[in-house]
Design a protein around this motif. Structure first.
Motif, PDB file in Angstrom:
ATOM      1  N   ARG A  65       2.876  11.330 -17.876  1.00  0.00           N
ATOM      2  CA  ARG A  65       3.842  10.480 -18.723  1.00  0.00           C
ATOM      3  C   ARG A  65       5.334  10.531 -18.073  1.00  0.00           C
ATOM      4  O   ARG A  65       5.709  11.493 -17.448  1.00  0.00           O
ATOM      5  CB  ARG A  65       4.079  11.185 -19.801  1.00  0.00           C
ATOM      6  N   ASN A  66       6.175   9.280 -18.152  1.00  0.00           N
ATOM      7  CA  ASN A  66       7.389   8.985 -17.454  1.00  0.00           C
ATOM      8  C   ASN A  66       7.626   9.330 -15.904  1.00  0.00           C
ATOM      9  O   ASN A  66       8.297   9.810 -15.671  1.00  0.00           O
ATOM     10  CB  ASN A  66       8.069   9.953 -18.513  1.00  0.00           C
ATOM     11  N   SER A  67       6.322   9.072 -15.464  1.00  0.00           N
ATOM     12  CA  SER A  67       6.238   9.289 -13.945  1.00  0.00           C
ATOM     13  C   SER A  67       7.605   8.519 -13.245  1.00  0.00           C
ATOM     14  O   SER A  67       7.925   9.082 -12.005  1.00  0.00           O
ATOM     15  CB  SER A  67       4.942   8.933 -13.211  1.00  0.00           C
ATOM     16  N   ALA A  68       7.622   7.215 -13.674  1.00  0.00           N
ATOM     17  CA  ALA A  68       8.655   6.599 -13.114  1.00  0.00           C
ATOM     18  C   ALA A  68      10.054   7.163 -12.812  1.00  0.00           C
ATOM     19  O   ALA A  68      10.810   7.277 -12.112  1.00  0.00           O
ATOM     20  CB  ALA A  68       8.737   5.117 -13.730  1.00  0.00           C
ATOM     21  N   LYS A  69      10.481   7.757 -14.341  1.00  0.00           N
ATOM     22  CA  LYS A  69      11.605   8.363 -14.458  1.00  0.00           C
ATOM     23  C   LYS A  69      11.637   9.690 -13.587  1.00  0.00           C
ATOM     24  O   LYS A  69      12.720   9.884 -13.099  1.00  0.00           O
ATOM     25  CB  LYS A  69      12.016   8.703 -15.964  1.00  0.00           C
ATOM     26  N   ILE A  70      10.535  10.572 -13.475  1.00  0.00           N
ATOM     27  CA  ILE A  70      10.619  11.540 -13.011  1.00  0.00           C
ATOM     28  C   ILE A  70      10.793  11.251 -11.459  1.00  0.00           C
ATOM     29  O   ILE A  70      11.411  12.002 -10.561  1.00  0.00           O
ATOM     30  CB  ILE A  70       9.125  12.355 -12.848  1.00  0.00           C
ATOM     31  N   SER A  71      10.239  10.131 -10.945  1.00  0.00           N
ATOM     32  CA  SER A  71      10.320   9.868  -9.633  1.00  0.00           C
ATOM     33  C   SER A  71      11.702   9.614  -9.010  1.00  0.00           C
ATOM     34  O   SER A  71      12.355  10.119  -7.943  1.00  0.00           O
ATOM     35  CB  SER A  71       9.482   8.805  -9.199  1.00  0.00           C
ATOM     36  N   VAL A  72      12.610   9.024 -10.022  1.00  0.00           N
ATOM     37  CA  VAL A  72      13.912   8.485  -9.886  1.00  0.00           C
ATOM     38  C   VAL A  72      14.754   9.845  -9.779  1.00  0.00           C
ATOM     39  O   VAL A  72      15.843  10.137  -9.154  1.00  0.00           O
ATOM     40  CB  VAL A  72      14.482   7.749 -10.911  1.00  0.00           C
ATOM     41  N   ASP A  73      14.540  10.635 -10.814  1.00  0.00           N
ATOM     42  CA  ASP A  73      15.379  11.884 -11.055  1.00  0.00           C
ATOM     43  C   ASP A  73      15.069  13.207 -10.164  1.00  0.00           C
ATOM     44  O   ASP A  73      15.852  14.071 -10.368  1.00  0.00           O
ATOM     45  CB  ASP A  73      15.110  12.568 -12.583  1.00  0.00           C
ATOM     46  N   ASN A  74      14.270  13.113  -9.299  1.00  0.00           N
ATOM     47  CA  ASN A  74      13.870  14.375  -8.476  1.00  0.00           C
ATOM     48  C   ASN A  74      13.775  13.938  -7.099  1.00  0.00           C
ATOM     49  O   ASN A  74      13.640  12.736  -6.705  1.00  0.00           O
ATOM     50  CB  ASN A  74      12.539  14.930  -9.045  1.00  0.00           C
ATOM     51  N   GLU A  75      13.947  14.972  -6.235  1.00  0.00           N
ATOM     52  CA  GLU A  75      13.879  14.975  -4.743  1.00  0.00           C
ATOM     53  C   GLU A  75      12.527  14.768  -4.442  1.00  0.00           C
ATOM     54  O   GLU A  75      11.671  15.058  -4.951  1.00  0.00           O
ATOM     55  CB  GLU A  75      14.674  16.038  -4.147  1.00  0.00           C
ATOM     56  N   ALA A  76      12.321  14.186  -2.923  1.00  0.00           N
ATOM     57  CA  ALA A  76      11.127  13.806  -2.475  1.00  0.00           C
ATOM     58  C   ALA A  76      10.262  15.192  -2.351  1.00  0.00           C
ATOM     59  O   ALA A  76       9.133  14.974  -2.576  1.00  0.00           O
ATOM     60  CB  ALA A  76      11.073  13.195  -1.286  1.00  0.00           C
ATOM     61  N   ASP A  77      10.745  16.257  -2.026  1.00  0.00           N
ATOM     62  CA  ASP A  77      10.008  17.572  -1.619  1.00  0.00           C
ATOM     63  C   ASP A  77       9.306  18.054  -3.093  1.00  0.00           C
ATOM     64  O   ASP A  77       8.293  18.282  -3.115  1.00  0.00           O
ATOM     65  CB  ASP A  77      10.635  18.543  -0.864  1.00  0.00           C
ATOM     66  N   ARG A  78      10.303  17.774  -3.962  1.00  0.00           N
ATOM     67  CA  ARG A  78       9.851  18.353  -5.357  1.00  0.00           C
ATOM     68  C   ARG A  78       8.823  17.379  -5.880  1.00  0.00           C
ATOM     69  O   ARG A  78       7.682  17.802  -6.580  1.00  0.00           O
ATOM     70  CB  ARG A  78      11.139  18.299  -6.447  1.00  0.00           C
ATOM     71  N   LEU A  79       8.854  15.999  -6.014  1.00  0.00           N
ATOM     72  CA  LEU A  79       7.982  15.092  -6.241  1.00  0.00           C
ATOM     73  C   LEU A  79       6.490  15.393  -5.632  1.00  0.00           C
ATOM     74  O   LEU A  79       5.225  15.295  -6.204  1.00  0.00           O
ATOM     75  CB  LEU A  79       8.355  13.634  -5.977  1.00  0.00           C
ATOM     76  N   ALA A  80       6.681  15.614  -4.206  1.00  0.00           N
ATOM     77  CA  ALA A  80       5.532  15.813  -3.327  1.00  0.00           C
ATOM     78  C   ALA A  80       4.461  16.953  -3.917  1.00  0.00           C
ATOM     79  O   ALA A  80       3.384  17.092  -3.820  1.00  0.00           O
ATOM     80  CB  ALA A  80       5.577  16.017  -1.829  1.00  0.00           C
ATOM     81  N   LYS A  81       5.250  18.008  -4.207  1.00  0.00           N
ATOM     82  CA  LYS A  81       4.573  19.308  -4.870  1.00  0.00           C
ATOM     83  C   LYS A  81       4.114  18.979  -6.202  1.00  0.00           C
ATOM     84  O   LYS A  81       2.967  19.638  -6.235  1.00  0.00           O
ATOM     85  CB  LYS A  81       5.771  20.385  -4.804  1.00  0.00           C
ATOM     86  N   MET A  82       4.905  18.305  -6.996  1.00  0.00           N
ATOM     87  CA  MET A  82       4.341  17.969  -8.332  1.00  0.00           C
ATOM     88  C   MET A  82       2.991  17.208  -8.447  1.00  0.00           C
ATOM     89  O   MET A  82       2.083  17.515  -8.947  1.00  0.00           O
ATOM     90  CB  MET A  82       5.300  17.384  -9.250  1.00  0.00           C
ATOM     91  N   TYR A  83       3.017  16.003  -7.459  1.00  0.00           N
ATOM     92  CA  TYR A  83       1.775  15.127  -7.538  1.00  0.00           C
ATOM     93  C   TYR A  83       0.848  15.983  -6.851  1.00  0.00           C
ATOM     94  O   TYR A  83      -0.368  15.737  -7.207  1.00  0.00           O
ATOM     95  CB  TYR A  83       2.264  13.891  -6.682  1.00  0.00           C
ATOM     96  N   SER A  84       1.047  16.845  -5.997  1.00  0.00           N
ATOM     97  CA  SER A  84      -0.096  17.448  -4.962  1.00  0.00           C
ATOM     98  C   SER A  84      -0.762  18.553  -6.087  1.00  0.00           C
ATOM     99  O   SER A  84      -2.134  18.378  -6.253  1.00  0.00           O
ATOM    100  CB  SER A  84       0.521  18.067  -3.796  1.00  0.00           C
ATOM    101  N   ALA A  85      -0.031  19.062  -6.840  1.00  0.00           N
ATOM    102  CA  ALA A  85      -0.543  20.049  -7.777  1.00  0.00           C
ATOM    103  C   ALA A  85      -1.324  19.386  -8.930  1.00  0.00           C
ATOM    104  O   ALA A  85      -2.589  19.850  -9.349  1.00  0.00           O
ATOM    105  CB  ALA A  85       0.623  20.829  -8.492  1.00  0.00           C
TER     106      ALA A  85
END
Length: 317
Positions: A65-85
């Motif tokens: 949910r709200n992945s577009a907003k999450i992508s805008v609000d967070n740094e690349a390394d943090r996003l990579a960890k979240m999506y991987s998990a």
């Protein structure tokens, strides 16, 4: 090759595939096919045949949910960890209940099940994914409002191989299996809605009617939609709008905001009925944890059912 010759070639290819003597061979199956299945082929213009498979089973989608907003609000390394998990562990959850991953696009994962025990496996997968989302991933990701939506449907899907044969490192990007039919489309649509809240401005008209419209004591009020009220008006020459109802006395307009929401697991009536038949002793059915949602969607002409069920032990991890 010139652009004109290229377009002529495309035109010839389209006419060949759409011609009456080009055969589509469909094989029924009880099992989820893979890309290498010999009974699912590319267009064979020499033998003028294309092989496909037909599977009647359950399909499940999940995404964040709200992945577009999450992508805008967070740094690349943090996003990579979240999506991987998310992706890695949702794949594990699907495989735990014999699900087959058949598509991953961004944060959306498609899971298809073999026909045998498909209702039980699909619903258990949904519960497991919901458990992991709420009580493991969300707990370990600080600063992000992490949640997921899950959509499930049951029905026939035609599996077609599409793309082009290419060699080298980019092979996988030019080919794929397409799942045609209502279940894949509806399950994907339900995923868009699941675990979300919505609101809409509603306009209503309150109309007074009476045999003697000039006597306010006789007015009887009726509430109706704005469109219904407008249907009762007509234009009179030169610049006058009047009601066609001779009992019309007065009116006023109101508007209000209507709210509704969907639980994290959203399913069709076809899936729910199949689950109830295949698993009549399922705790979620017996305890009323699956409820009917009064709203409908254009893509599906029956009721929707919803649930927010997790495995008990997952809450204590």
């Amino acid at each position: 090759m010139s652009l004109v010759d290229f377009l002529k070639q495309i035109d010839e290819d389209v006419r060949n595939v759409l011609s009456d003597d080009f055969e589509i061979e469909i094989t029924n199956t009880q099992f989820v096919p893979s890309f290498s299945d010999p009974f699912i082929t590319y267009d064979n213009l020499t033998e003028r045949i294309k092989k496909c498979k037909l599977l009647k089973s359950c399909v499940l989608y999940i995404d964040i949910r709200n992945s577009a907003k999450i992508s805008v609000d967070n740094e690349a390394d943090r996003l990579a960890k979240m999506y991987s998990a998310f992706v890695k562990n949702m794949i594990s959850a699907a495989r735990y209940y014999n699900g087959h991953i058949r598509n991953i696009i961004g944060d959306r994962i498609m899971v298809v099940f073999d026909r045998k025990d498909c209702f039980k496996n699909a619903f258990n997968t949904a519960i497991l994914m919901n458990s992991i989302s709420q009580h493991i991933i969300a707990k370990n990701i600080t600063g992000i409002d992490f949640s997921c939506g899950i959509g499930i449907d049951f029905g026939e899907m035609l599996i077609v191989k599409t793309g082009a044969i290419r060699r080298g490192a980019e092979t996988e990007f030019y080919r794929g299996l397409v799942w045609l039919g209502r279940p894949a489309n509806v399950a994907s649509r339900l995923t868009d809605l699941a675990n979300k809240s919505f609101s809409k401005i509603k306009h209503r008209v309150h109309k007074a009617s009476a045999d003697n419209p000039t006597s306010t004591s006789e007015w009887i009020w009726q509430e109706m939609s704005a469109s219904k009220f407008l249907d009762q008006l007509e234009h009179k020459y030169p610049n006058k709008i009047v009601s066609v109802d001779p009992r019309h006395a007065n009116f006023f307009q109101t508007k209000y905001k209507k709210y509704w929401s969907y639980k994290p697991i959203l399913m069709t009536a076809d899936f729910y009925r199949g689950l109830a038949k295949e698993c009549p002793d399922n705790k979620s059915i017996k305890n009323g944890w699956i409820t009917k949602n009064a709203r409908t969607i254009p893509e599906y002409d029956d009721y929707l059912y919803e649930a927010d069920v997790v495995f008990t032990n997952s809450q204590n991890l």
